[in-house]
Enzyme design. Structure first.
Site, PDB file in Angstrom:
ATOM      1  N   HIS A 153       1.222  -1.136  -0.023  1.00 21.56           N
ATOM      2  CA  HIS A 153       0.127  -0.159  -0.145  1.00 21.56           C
ATOM      3  C   HIS A 153       0.775   1.525  -0.374  1.00 21.56           C
ATOM      4  O   HIS A 153       0.646   1.585   0.886  1.00 21.56           O
ATOM      5  CB  HIS A 153      -0.811  -0.629   1.445  1.00 21.56           C
ATOM      6  CG  HIS A 153      -2.066  -1.095   1.762  1.00 21.56           C
ATOM      7  ND1 HIS A 153      -2.755  -2.049   1.947  1.00 21.56           N
ATOM      8  CD2 HIS A 153      -2.027  -1.530   0.174  1.00 21.56           C
ATOM      9  CE1 HIS A 153      -3.435  -2.496   1.756  1.00 21.56           C
ATOM     10  NE2 HIS A 153      -2.669  -2.853   1.253  1.00 21.56           N
ATOM     11  N   TYR A 257     -12.756   9.347   4.982  1.00 21.14           N
ATOM     12  CA  TYR A 257     -13.362   8.132   3.798  1.00 21.14           C
ATOM     13  C   TYR A 257     -13.957   6.397   4.677  1.00 21.14           C
ATOM     14  O   TYR A 257     -13.589   5.341   4.425  1.00 21.14           O
ATOM     15  CB  TYR A 257     -13.398   8.146   2.579  1.00 21.14           C
ATOM     16  CG  TYR A 257     -13.178   9.287   2.140  1.00 21.14           C
ATOM     17  CD1 TYR A 257     -13.800   8.587   1.313  1.00 21.14           C
ATOM     18  CD2 TYR A 257     -12.542  10.363   2.390  1.00 21.14           C
ATOM     19  CE1 TYR A 257     -14.567   9.838   0.290  1.00 21.14           C
ATOM     20  CE2 TYR A 257     -12.575  11.613   1.405  1.00 21.14           C
ATOM     21  CZ  TYR A 257     -13.928  11.446   0.579  1.00 21.14           C
ATOM     22  OH  TYR A 257     -14.278  12.610  -0.339  1.00 21.14           O
TER      23      TYR A 257
END
Lengths: 373, 134
Positions: A153, A257
């Site tokens: 990531h 988010y």
């Protein structure tokens, strides 16, 4: 007995509804796609990102660390490219041009970097110019900390908005319980900088004690698609969920988010991460994929070359190895279609200045989609 | 008496070597599990089942269990092109993960001893470092 007819009717009706819900996550196949895919650059390993120079030549990043200038049918290796931390998902990542490249010559590159004292790496952003097949005037604009040997990531993609701000993404670096919800830490964020790397004075957390002031939004997992919606000027991202729960989000200033507090996905082991898919103060995606397609680069179609696709979104699938076409109605995905089935791991897709769509596929190369007459 | 002592000592020696290696293998497997969930799990999945037609399985994989050297090389340098696993053809790319030789040995020991796989012959760091790209 008479009652059974309305009961059956209601049962049928509810069945219909459950079907309708499923189709949201159903991808359609195309019998007769309106293009042929021509492989214009072959023998690429992991073409992570690519962009088009004004002379029609291309810059392509190979994850392993090479920057390729493809001109007149030949691959030239660009010199003086920064050393990359080629581990796991890290390496040489995205490449874009400044919107006014013709006048200022700035090229933006993201990569995994070992820069710093700790062992491992983290995502870095530079800008540089291309002179005599070499990167010159290199400036480091951002380097996330701390380094870690985790392989996951790094993000990362770039997008410029209509005001000339530079957006980029960094994933959670495999530390989901520490990074994404903490604005004093890097990782799991979308960032916004001025084109010269300085922090815009109206960034959302410039006055927050201890915050990383480049942060624009947070609670992201691993956004590997970032693009300006050319119709609205909004910045859209797509991000890898865990198992299930890949998302498309509209990136807005200061918003959260939700990762990993809310998600539509589960752990790879099959155990739940959380039982929550929504929470107040956290944004919902405009679309999520179950199962995960592993979304990569994305592009809006705006050119006249593919008349039926105008305004559509194209997204590569790494996992299922096709190009996905999404028809939109405002902020809603209304139709999904599978293009280039089984082509290979689709890493990036872009619309060139000449209006044609190009698709980068791992182990293959770069395809040009040529409309059928 | 002499014979008894000799037998005793040698059996202790053998047993301790055996137990020691076993413990070493167990530790390597444990470290390998972490590497696996960091670098491998998103394609080969939690139970080594892979993804149908896309990423080959590791669980009960004839390729992994019979082609030890090739498997190590695949992890070390990446793998590309056609391979046959349990009679199914795969044509894909696995990028090199940038792992250190010790980490490769650990993850090999983990996948060789998980999901029904079994290999008493431990992969060592030396074995990985001697494996060169052909």
């Amino acid at each position: 007995m008479k009652n059974s007819i309305p009961i059956i009717f209601v049962a049928l009706l509810s069945l219909n509804f459950s079907c309708a819900q499923q189709t949201e996550n159903e991808v359609n196949t195309s019998d007769n796609p309106p293009f042929t895919a021509e492989l214009i650059i072959d023998e690429l390993q992991i073409p992570w990102g690519f962009t088009f120079l004004p002379d029609g030549s291309m810059l392509i990043t190979e994850k392993a660390g090479q920057l390729i200038h493809f001109k007149d049918g030949k691959k030239n290796m660009v010199n003086n490219v920064p050393a990359v931390y080629n581990r796991g998902q890290g390496g040489l990542l995205d490449v874009v041009l400044h919107p006014d490249y013709a006048n200022n010559g700035w090229i933006y590159i993201s990569f995994a970097s070992e820069d710093g004292d700790d062992k491992g790496g983290n995502t870095a952003i530079i800008r540089a110019k291309l002179n005599n097949n070499s990167l010159t005037d290199t400036q480091l604009l951002y380097k996330a900390t701390p380094n870690t040997t985790k392989g996951q990531h790094f993000g990362s993609r770039f997008a410029f908005d209509d005001s000339g701000y530079l957006f980029f993404s960094i994933g959670d670096r495999g530390d989901r319980d520490v990074n994404p919800q903490d604005i004093t830490r890097d990782g799991g964020k979308i960032y916004r900088l001025n084109a010269d790397g300085s922090i815009p004075s109206d960034n959302p957390f410039v006055n927050t004690e201890g915050a990383k002031t480049a942060i624009f939004s947070y609670g992201h997992r691993n956004p590997q698609g970032l693009v300006k919606n050319p119709m609205t000027g909004e910045i859209w991202d797509n991000e890898h969920g865990p198992q299930g729960g890949d998302e498309i989000n509209i990136v807005e200033k200061g918003k959260n988010y939700g990762w990993p507090v809310i998600t539509y996905g589960i752990n790879y082991s099959g155990t739940p991460i959380t039982d929550k898919t929504e929470m107040e103060g956290m944004e919902q995606p405009i679309h999520y994929w179950v199962p995960s397609i592993a979304p990569s680069g994305m592009a809006f179609v705006t050119s006249d070359k593919y008349p039926d696709w105008k305004g559509n979104l194209l997204i590569g699938s790494l996992k299922f190895q096709y190009l996905e076409r999404l028809e939109l109605n405002g902020h809603k995905v209304v139709y999904r279609e599978k293009l280039m089935p089984d082509i290979g791991r689709v890493r990036d897709v872009r619309q060139a200045p000449d209006g044609f769509i190009y698709v980068a596929v791992e182990g293959k190369g770069i395809y040009k989609l040529i409309p059928k007459k | 008496m002499k014979l008894l002592l000799l037998t005793y000592i040698s059996s202790i020696l053998l047993l301790s070597i055996f137990l020691f290696q076993d413990k070493e293998l167990e530790e390597s497997i444990n470290r390998g599990e972490e590497i696996y969930s960091d670098f491998c799990i998103n394609c080969h999945m939690a139970n080594g089942e892979g993804v149908e037609k896309t990423f080959p399985p590791l669980a009960k994989s004839d390729f992994l269990l019979n082609k030890r050297e090739e498997s190590i090389r695949g992890v070390k340098y990446g793998q590309q092109g056609y391979i046959l696993v349990n009679g199914v053809a795969y044509n894909n790319v696995m990028p090199p993960m940038g792992l250190e030789d010790e980490e490769i040995a650990d993850v090999m020991n983990y996948i060789l001893n998980s999901w029904g796989n079994k290999s008493d012959n431990m992969v060592t760091t030396e074995e990985v470092s001697m494996n060169v790209n052909k």
